[in-house]
Design a protein around this motif. Structure first.
Motif, PDB file in Angstrom:
ATOM      1  N   SER A   1      -3.932 -16.208 -44.822  1.00  0.00           N
ATOM      2  CA  SER A   1      -3.502 -14.917 -44.290  1.00  0.00           C
ATOM      3  C   SER A   1      -4.466 -13.804 -44.703  1.00  0.00           C
ATOM      4  N   GLN A   2      -4.850 -13.789 -45.967  1.00  0.00           N
ATOM      5  CA  GLN A   2      -5.778 -12.771 -46.458  1.00  0.00           C
ATOM      6  C   GLN A   2      -7.127 -12.866 -45.750  1.00  0.00           C
TER       7      GLN A   2
ATOM      8  N   ASN B   1     -10.150 -10.656 -38.911  1.00  0.00           N
ATOM      9  CA  ASN B   1      -9.633 -10.117 -37.662  1.00  0.00           C
ATOM     10  C   ASN B   1      -8.481  -9.177 -38.018  1.00  0.00           C
ATOM     11  N   PRO B   2      -8.752  -7.900 -38.296  1.00  0.00           N
ATOM     12  CA  PRO B   2      -7.693  -6.982 -38.736  1.00  0.00           C
ATOM     13  C   PRO B   2      -6.508  -6.911 -37.786  1.00  0.00           C
ATOM     14  N   SER B   3      -6.696  -7.155 -36.497  1.00  0.00           N
ATOM     15  CA  SER B   3      -5.563  -7.104 -35.568  1.00  0.00           C
ATOM     16  C   SER B   3      -4.653  -8.324 -35.743  1.00  0.00           C
ATOM     17  N   TRP B   4      -5.133  -9.387 -36.438  1.00  0.00           N
ATOM     18  CA  TRP B   4      -4.324 -10.593 -36.684  1.00  0.00           C
ATOM     19  C   TRP B   4      -3.079 -10.247 -37.478  1.00  0.00           C
ATOM     20  N   GLU B   5      -3.218  -9.382 -38.476  1.00  0.00           N
ATOM     21  CA  GLU B   5      -2.103  -9.000 -39.325  1.00  0.00           C
ATOM     22  C   GLU B   5      -1.015  -8.313 -38.492  1.00  0.00           C
TER      23      GLU B   5
ATOM     24  N   LYS C   1       0.572 -11.208 -35.896  1.00  0.00           N
ATOM     25  CA  LYS C   1       1.274 -12.411 -36.368  1.00  0.00           C
ATOM     26  C   LYS C   1       2.763 -12.156 -36.433  1.00  0.00           C
TER      27      LYS C   1
ATOM     28  N   SER D   1      -7.725 -14.329 -42.826  1.00  0.00           N
ATOM     29  CA  SER D   1      -7.564 -14.054 -41.394  1.00  0.00           C
ATOM     30  C   SER D   1      -7.487 -12.560 -41.133  1.00  0.00           C
ATOM     31  N   ALA D   2      -6.773 -11.838 -41.985  1.00  0.00           N
ATOM     32  CA  ALA D   2      -6.653 -10.391 -41.824  1.00  0.00           C
ATOM     33  C   ALA D   2      -8.007  -9.710 -42.022  1.00  0.00           C
ATOM     34  N   ARG D   3      -8.806 -10.220 -42.940  1.00  0.00           N
ATOM     35  CA  ARG D   3     -10.123  -9.632 -43.189  1.00  0.00           C
ATOM     36  C   ARG D   3     -11.062  -9.894 -42.021  1.00  0.00           C
TER      37      ARG D   3
END
Length: 192
Positions: free
Chosen positions: A174-175, A181-185, A188, A177-179
């Motif tokens: 999660s950490q 692709n910031p829109s992933w957070e 999700k 993925s968020a870094r």
């Protein structure tokens, strides 16, 4: 002085006599939840236990032309095991390669680190599923004093470890993925 592996072998033999092959098999399950040893290590340790008179053996006819040794714990071995069980465990250095890699992960490609954690998550989830199946077979914990109680307690520890490790891998993914692709957070689904 008996090694921890020696005490693991004594604990196996306290449940009943076994050949070296049978001891190695018992070291795969359930002992492998918390302690591993190869056949050559077990054989070498058996020789030390024999020299210390903590185990003995009977020579018996084997399935082929070779004889086999069937080992048993001696009264001295039983006393040593009983004393060892209640001693506090020795301090041991923590050595966790995945945590060490995580510590240095800032140097690597984040996609590769995320893939490593995705792979590790699969390993821990598979092991967790295996332990859960074994737990279903065991059912309720046997009473203390029953040798199967130790199996159950070791399995519970393994279940907790694998759940914790899988959750940590999910957090790392999660950490990362968020870094990456910031829109992933934001996209999700929320966890309950």
């Amino acid at each position: 002085m008996t090694s921890t592996l020696g005490f693991a072998i004594l604990a196996v033999l306290a449940r009943g006599e076994r050949t070296g092959y049978d001891i190695a098999a018992a070291m795969r399950r359930p002992i492998a939840y918390f302690w591993t040893a190869g056949h050559s290590q077990i054989h070498a340790e058996l020789q030390k236990l024999l020299a210390a008179e903590l185990v003995g053996y009977e020579a018996r006819q084997g399935p082929g032309p070779q004889g086999k040794k069937v080992y048993h714990v001696t009264p001295e071995g039983s006393l040593a095991l009983r004393a060892w069980v209640t001693e506090p465990p020795r301090e041991r250095p923590e050595r966790d390669e995945l945590v060490l890699k995580t510590y240095a992960s800032w140097l690597a490609d984040p996609d590769l680190i995320r893939q490593m954690f995705t792979d590790q998550l699969a390993v821990h989830e598979a092991r967790l599923a295996e332990y859960e199946r074994e737990g279903e077979l065991i059912g309720e914990p046997p009473g203390f004093g029953d040798p199967r109680f130790g199996n159950y307690a070791a399995l519970r520890c393994g279940l907790g470890y694998e759940r914790h490790r899988a959750e940590w891998c999910r957090w790392m993914i999660s950490q990362l993925s968020a870094r990456l692709n910031p829109s992933w957070e934001l996209a999700k689904p929320s966890e309950s």
